[in-house]
Design an enzyme around this catalytic site. Structure first.
Site: not given
Ligand code: DGL
Length: 277
Positions: A12-13, A44-45, A75-77, A193, A195
């Protein structure tokens, strides 16, 4: 005979993937795991697709180099902006025996089970929302479901920084309000997300009682377990001994403490460095 020593890598980020890791390890305690959070470069978003691709690839390659046979992008992003390119352009040429899996398709395939109204809100990062992937995949899977994606604004930043409770509560209120204003029939909110799963309780409390909050951990763990059952070529390369090694790209001791705290156990976290070119 040499025993297989392969691991399952979870990337994950930053801290969000821990919520997914927790469910995966609960469901499959028979394997060894490597967790890598790229906290140094999170979030990352708010990054470009090219940056997200480069950062994700570097993390995946680090996990491969350190024993992962299969990597879950928790991580979805990264799943929205890097997974397909890694699967199509990188794996066949450089790592034909390794696998990288994302978490968006499994989520989309399960989302409808939680909703009665068929109106589902998804909270996600700016880059995931911009990719349109949740709407596109849901349209393919079940065109009768209405998917409304809403950016979670500053939430990831606040979580990575150790969350100032007042600012966090205000941000949650504004994000949730923005989502519900767009469709009054939403009865399910997917935390798109990873997080956000770390503050699921707070998000739940900001929503009306009839709206259900669904995180991805359980969904992803079930799908991965099913994948493992069907892919003996990966399974045989995995070590059958439970362990989790936690790694972060950040040298910040507070991040390490948060990692241990979010995973919910006394976990030792090491800092790693690698090139992102
Ligand atoms: N946890 C990440 C997700 O599921 C991204 C968080 C990020 O780095 O912006 O998208």
């Amino acid at each position: 005979m040499i025993k297989p020593a392969g691991k399952i890598g979870v990337f994950d980020s930053g801290l969000g993937g821990l919520a997914v890791l927790r469910e995966i390890t609960k469901r499959m305690p028979e394997y060894g795991y490597l967790y890598l959070g790229d906290n140094l470069r999170a979030p990352y978003g708010d990054k470009s697709q090219e940056e997200i691709f480069k950062h994700t690839l570097a993390g995946v390659e680090w996990l491969f180099a350190n024993g992962a046979e299969i990597v879950i992008l928790a991580c979805n992003t990264a799943s929205a902006n890097a997974l397909r390119r890694i699967q199509r352009e990188i794996l066949p040429l450089e790592y034909p025996d390794k696998r990288v899996l994302g978490i968006i398709i499994p989520t989309v395939e399960s989302m409808e089970n939680f909703s009665r109204s068929g109106h589902i809100g998804v909270l996600a990062t700016e880059a995931t929302v911009a990719s349109g992937v949740f709407e596109v995949e849901m349209e393919k899977h079940n065109p009768d479901i209405r998917t409304i994606c809403q950016s979670g604004g500053m939430l990831v930043n606040l979580i990575e920084r150790g969350k100032d409770q007042k600012i966090l509560a205000a941000e949650i209120k504004s994000v949730v309000g923005g989502l519900l204003d767009r469709d009054g029939l939403i009865d399910t909110v997917i935390l798109g997300c990873t997080h956000y799963a770390l503050i699921a309780g707070q998000i739940e409390r900001a929503l009306p009682k009839n709206v259900k909050v669904v995180g991805q951990g359980g969904i992803v763990a079930a799908k991965l377990s099913d994948y493992m059952d069907r892919h003996s070529e990966i399974r045989v390369r995995l070590e059958n001994r439970f362990l989790i090694d936690f790694y972060t790209t950040s040298g910040n001791e507070d991040i390490k403490k948060l990692m241990a705290q979010f995973y919910g156990e006394d976990s030792r976290v090491s800092t790693v460095e690698y090139d992102v070119s």
